[in-house]
Write a protein that holds these residues in place. Structure first.
Motif, mmCIF file in Angstrom:
data_model
loop_
_atom_site.group_PDB
_atom_site.id
_atom_site.type_symbol
_atom_site.label_atom_id
_atom_site.label_comp_id
_atom_site.label_asym_id
_atom_site.label_seq_id
_atom_site.Cartn_x
_atom_site.Cartn_y
_atom_site.Cartn_z
ATOM 1 N N VAL A 4 -4.047 -6.032 -6.155
ATOM 2 C CA VAL A 4 -3.083 -5.906 -5.069
ATOM 3 C C VAL A 4 -3.721 -6.556 -3.850
ATOM 4 O O VAL A 4 -4.858 -6.251 -3.507
ATOM 5 C CB VAL A 4 -2.751 -4.429 -4.767
ATOM 6 N N ARG A 5 -2.960 -7.446 -3.211
ATOM 7 C CA ARG A 5 -3.463 -8.131 -2.014
ATOM 8 C C ARG A 5 -2.388 -8.028 -0.937
ATOM 9 O O ARG A 5 -1.207 -8.272 -1.201
ATOM 10 C CB ARG A 5 -3.764 -9.586 -2.317
ATOM 11 N N THR A 6 -2.800 -7.667 0.276
ATOM 12 C CA THR A 6 -1.864 -7.571 1.384
ATOM 13 C C THR A 6 -2.122 -8.693 2.378
ATOM 14 O O THR A 6 -3.239 -9.168 2.520
ATOM 15 C CB THR A 6 -1.986 -6.213 2.105
ATOM 16 N N GLY A 7 -1.080 -9.091 3.068
ATOM 17 C CA GLY A 7 -1.186 -10.128 4.088
ATOM 18 C C GLY A 7 -1.359 -9.505 5.468
ATOM 19 O O GLY A 7 -1.544 -8.302 5.613
ATOM 20 N N GLY A 8 -1.301 -10.351 6.481
ATOM 21 C CA GLY A 8 -1.391 -9.886 7.854
ATOM 22 C C GLY A 8 -0.170 -9.051 8.218
ATOM 23 O O GLY A 8 0.934 -9.307 7.751
ATOM 24 N N ARG A 9 -0.377 -8.025 9.050
ATOM 25 C CA ARG A 9 0.692 -7.133 9.502
ATOM 26 C C ARG A 9 1.468 -6.505 8.343
ATOM 27 O O ARG A 9 2.686 -6.399 8.384
ATOM 28 C CB ARG A 9 1.621 -7.879 10.441
ATOM 29 N N SER A 10 0.751 -6.172 7.274
ATOM 30 C CA SER A 10 1.385 -5.535 6.123
ATOM 31 C C SER A 10 0.437 -4.509 5.515
ATOM 32 O O SER A 10 -0.751 -4.495 5.804
ATOM 33 C CB SER A 10 1.781 -6.571 5.077
ATOM 34 N N ALA A 11 0.980 -3.658 4.676
ATOM 35 C CA ALA A 11 0.202 -2.647 3.964
ATOM 36 C C ALA A 11 0.918 -2.354 2.658
ATOM 37 O O ALA A 11 2.068 -2.742 2.465
ATOM 38 C CB ALA A 11 0.068 -1.379 4.805
#
Length: 100
Positions: A4-11
Protein backbone atom coordinates in the motif's frame (compact mmCIF):
# COMPACT_ATOMS: atom_id res chain seq x y z
CA UNK A 1 3.58 -9.41 -0.39
CA UNK A 2 0.76 -6.86 -0.78
CA UNK A 3 1.82 -3.20 -0.85
CA UNK A 4 0.00 0.00 0.00
CA UNK A 5 1.44 3.37 -1.02
CA UNK A 6 -0.08 6.77 -0.30
CA UNK A 7 0.53 10.03 -2.12
CA UNK A 8 0.78 13.58 -0.86
CA UNK A 9 -2.20 14.90 1.14
CA UNK A 10 -3.67 11.40 1.40
CA UNK A 11 -3.94 8.52 3.86
CA UNK A 12 -5.24 4.95 3.88
CA UNK A 13 -6.63 2.56 6.42
CA UNK A 14 -6.58 -1.22 6.58
CA UNK A 15 -8.81 -3.23 8.91
CA UNK A 16 -7.95 -6.92 9.26
CA UNK A 17 -10.42 -9.70 10.11
CA UNK A 18 -9.34 -9.63 13.78
CA UNK A 19 -10.17 -5.86 13.88
CA UNK A 20 -6.52 -4.78 13.90
CA UNK A 21 -6.51 -1.29 12.39
CA UNK A 22 -3.54 0.16 10.49
CA UNK A 23 -3.66 3.80 9.40
CA UNK A 24 -1.06 4.77 6.83
CA UNK A 25 0.02 8.42 6.67
CA UNK A 26 0.78 10.50 3.59
CA UNK A 27 3.79 9.66 1.42
CA UNK A 28 4.12 6.22 3.07
CA UNK A 29 4.75 2.76 1.72
CA UNK A 30 3.78 -0.43 3.60
CA UNK A 31 4.41 -4.05 2.60
CA UNK A 32 2.32 -6.77 4.26
CA UNK A 33 4.06 -10.16 4.47
CA UNK A 34 2.83 -13.64 5.24
CA UNK A 35 -0.46 -15.41 4.79
CA UNK A 36 -1.58 -14.57 8.32
CA UNK A 37 -0.74 -10.86 7.91
CA UNK A 38 1.30 -10.86 11.12
CA UNK A 39 4.38 -9.24 9.60
CA UNK A 40 4.63 -5.82 7.94
CA UNK A 41 7.46 -3.65 6.65
CA UNK A 42 7.18 0.14 6.66
CA UNK A 43 9.52 1.12 3.85
CA UNK A 44 9.02 4.85 4.50
CA UNK A 45 6.48 7.13 6.13
CA UNK A 46 4.30 6.62 9.17
CA UNK A 47 1.76 4.20 10.64
CA UNK A 48 -0.69 4.30 13.49
CA UNK A 49 -1.45 0.73 14.54
CA UNK A 50 -4.16 -0.47 16.92
CA UNK A 51 -3.22 -4.16 17.18
CA UNK A 52 -5.64 -6.77 18.47
CA UNK A 53 -3.16 -9.63 18.07
CA UNK A 54 0.65 -9.86 17.88
CA UNK A 55 2.11 -7.98 14.93
CA UNK A 56 5.72 -7.43 13.85
CA UNK A 57 6.60 -4.16 12.08
CA UNK A 58 9.97 -3.56 10.47
CA UNK A 59 11.20 -0.08 9.57
CA UNK A 60 14.43 1.12 7.99
CA UNK A 61 16.55 0.51 11.13
CA UNK A 62 14.30 -1.00 13.81
CA UNK A 63 11.79 -3.77 14.30
CA UNK A 64 8.89 -3.66 16.78
CA UNK A 65 6.80 -6.50 18.21
CA UNK A 66 3.37 -5.03 18.90
CA UNK A 67 1.07 -6.94 21.21
CA UNK A 68 -2.48 -5.64 21.72
CA UNK A 69 -1.63 -1.95 21.92
CA UNK A 70 -1.60 1.35 20.03
CA UNK A 71 1.68 2.30 18.37
CA UNK A 72 2.85 5.17 16.15
CA UNK A 73 5.76 4.07 13.90
CA UNK A 74 7.72 6.45 11.66
CA UNK A 75 10.48 5.29 9.27
CA UNK A 76 12.81 7.67 7.44
CA UNK A 77 15.33 5.61 5.40
CA UNK A 78 17.03 8.75 4.00
CA UNK A 79 18.10 9.77 7.51
CA UNK A 80 18.39 6.16 8.73
CA UNK A 81 15.97 6.86 11.55
CA UNK A 82 12.91 5.13 13.01
CA UNK A 83 10.73 6.54 15.80
CA UNK A 84 8.36 4.27 17.72
CA UNK A 85 5.86 5.62 20.25
CA UNK A 86 3.72 3.33 22.41
CA UNK A 87 0.49 4.86 23.77
CA UNK A 88 -0.89 1.93 25.71
CA UNK A 89 0.50 -1.49 26.68
CA UNK A 90 3.94 -2.79 25.67
CA UNK A 91 6.05 -2.83 22.53
CA UNK A 92 9.37 -4.63 22.21
CA UNK A 93 11.87 -2.81 19.99
CA UNK A 94 15.19 -3.99 18.58
CA UNK A 95 17.49 -3.30 15.66
CA UNK A 96 16.95 -5.15 12.40
CA UNK A 97 18.58 -8.57 12.45
CA UNK A 98 17.82 -9.34 16.09
CA UNK A 99 14.97 -11.80 16.60
CA UNK A 100 11.96 -10.57 18.55
Amino acid sequence: GDRVRTGGRSAAGIRFQDNTLVRIGELSQLRINGARRSDAALENGELLVNARRPLRIQGSRAVAAVRGTVVHFTADPRRGEDVISCYDGQVFVSQIGNPI
